[in-house]
Design an enzyme around this catalytic site. Structure first.
Site, PDB file in Angstrom:
ATOM      1  N   HIS A  22       0.834  -1.205   0.000  1.00 47.65           N
ATOM      2  CA  HIS A  22       0.000   0.000   0.000  1.00 47.65           C
ATOM      3  C   HIS A  22       0.868   1.254   0.000  1.00 47.65           C
ATOM      4  O   HIS A  22       0.678   2.164  -0.821  1.00 47.65           O
ATOM      5  CB  HIS A  22      -0.908  -0.016   1.234  1.00 47.65           C
ATOM      6  CG  HIS A  22      -1.795   1.175   1.372  1.00 47.65           C
ATOM      7  ND1 HIS A  22      -3.151   1.122   1.149  1.00 47.65           N
ATOM      8  CD2 HIS A  22      -1.525   2.462   1.720  1.00 47.65           C
ATOM      9  CE1 HIS A  22      -3.670   2.320   1.345  1.00 47.65           C
ATOM     10  NE2 HIS A  22      -2.710   3.149   1.702  1.00 47.65           N
ATOM     11  N   GLU A  23       1.842   1.298   0.899  1.00 47.20           N
ATOM     12  CA  GLU A  23       2.692   2.484   1.014  1.00 47.20           C
ATOM     13  C   GLU A  23       3.617   2.643  -0.189  1.00 47.20           C
ATOM     14  O   GLU A  23       3.807   3.749  -0.706  1.00 47.20           O
ATOM     15  CB  GLU A  23       3.516   2.414   2.309  1.00 47.20           C
ATOM     16  CG  GLU A  23       2.694   2.534   3.577  1.00 47.20           C
ATOM     17  CD  GLU A  23       1.943   3.856   3.673  1.00 47.20           C
ATOM     18  OE1 GLU A  23       2.438   4.853   3.103  1.00 47.20           O
ATOM     19  OE2 GLU A  23       0.868   3.879   4.278  1.00 47.20           O
ATOM     20  N   HIS A  26       1.969   4.230  -3.175  1.00 47.23           N
ATOM     21  CA  HIS A  26       1.924   5.699  -3.118  1.00 47.23           C
ATOM     22  C   HIS A  26       3.216   6.286  -3.685  1.00 47.23           C
ATOM     23  O   HIS A  26       3.188   7.210  -4.499  1.00 47.23           O
ATOM     24  CB  HIS A  26       1.763   6.173  -1.663  1.00 47.23           C
ATOM     25  CG  HIS A  26       0.416   5.932  -1.081  1.00 47.23           C
ATOM     26  ND1 HIS A  26      -0.760   6.193  -1.749  1.00 47.23           N
ATOM     27  CD2 HIS A  26       0.040   5.485   0.158  1.00 47.23           C
ATOM     28  CE1 HIS A  26      -1.789   5.900  -0.972  1.00 47.23           C
ATOM     29  NE2 HIS A  26      -1.330   5.461   0.187  1.00 47.23           N
TER      30      HIS A  26
END
Length: 229
Positions: A22-23, A26
């Protein structure tokens, strides 16, 4: 005690994979749109240690679990400089959406893999171990939950950045100012959920779409398994 350790052995790797991807999503999206901040700070890595927030990843969820509250937590956010994006307004929307989008993709991949594994096992006259089925199910649920939880339009969640990009510019400026109070709002949400557990605000908001998406992916897995059996 043994059951707890087994459950932890299943959930922790699933959660770590979901949060790390998820990170990193980004950061990679920001890089593709012109911002090299995450890359320059060494955050475009799948090494989970780089993404651990001592408070959000360890202290807060550990304390909540210890005192019987609802368990919340977060990873160290990947740094993004909106001013370095090619189009800051819509670039931030894309960067924010990349995290939940990656979790949805991971849930789909998990469904495909468990469908293939289950179908091949049946074809070979056996079944997947219960441990493996539980792990795949947990992986799908965790990723679906993280996707929809982060889409809540509450600072500092990803949904707040997406909403900020959709608002008219004069409203977006005021909305952006609320981002500075994001951590305070998060603490209030945690405290309120702990103080009023019967209200089940988060569950009633997030769980219906999580159930829908998880059910869809479980159906995909079942269809693949039947096709290969």
């Amino acid at each position: 005690m043994t059951d707890t350790l087994i459950l932890a052995a299943i959930l922790i790797p699933c959660l770590v994979i979901a949060i790390v991807f998820h990170e990193v999503a980004h950061g990679w999206t920001a890089l593709a749109l012109g911002d090299t901040t995450a890359r320059d700070m060494g955050r475009l890595t799948l090494n989970p240690i780089k993404h651990v927030d001592p408070v959000g990843t360890l202290l807060v969820p550990g304390a909540l679990a210890l005192f019987g509250g609802p368990v919340f937590g977060w990873a160290k956010p990947v740094p993004v400089n909106a001013n370095r994006l090619n189009n800051p307004r819509y670039g931030m929307m894309a960067v924010a959406a990349a995290g939940p989008g990656t979790n949805i993709l991971l849930a789909f991949v998990g469904a495909v893999l468990v469908g293939i594994a289950s179908g091949l096992a049946t074809n070979w006259g056996t079944q997947l171990p219960e441990f493996a089925m539980t792990a795949f199910g947990a992986f799908i649920l965790i990723n679906a939950f993280l996707a929809f939880f982060n889409l809540l339009p509450i600072p500092p969640f990803d949904g707040s950045h997406i909403l900020g990009g959709l608002l008219p510019r004069r409203w977006a400026r005021h909305w952006q100012q609320l981002q500075a109070f994001g951590m305070l709002l998060l603490v209030v949400i945690i405290a309120a959920s702990w103080a009023f557990p019967d209200a089940r605000w988060i569950e009633n908001t997030v769980w219906p779409p999580v159930e829908w998406m998880s059910g869809l992916f479980f159906s995909v897995a079942d269809s693949i398994a039947r096709f290969l059996a």
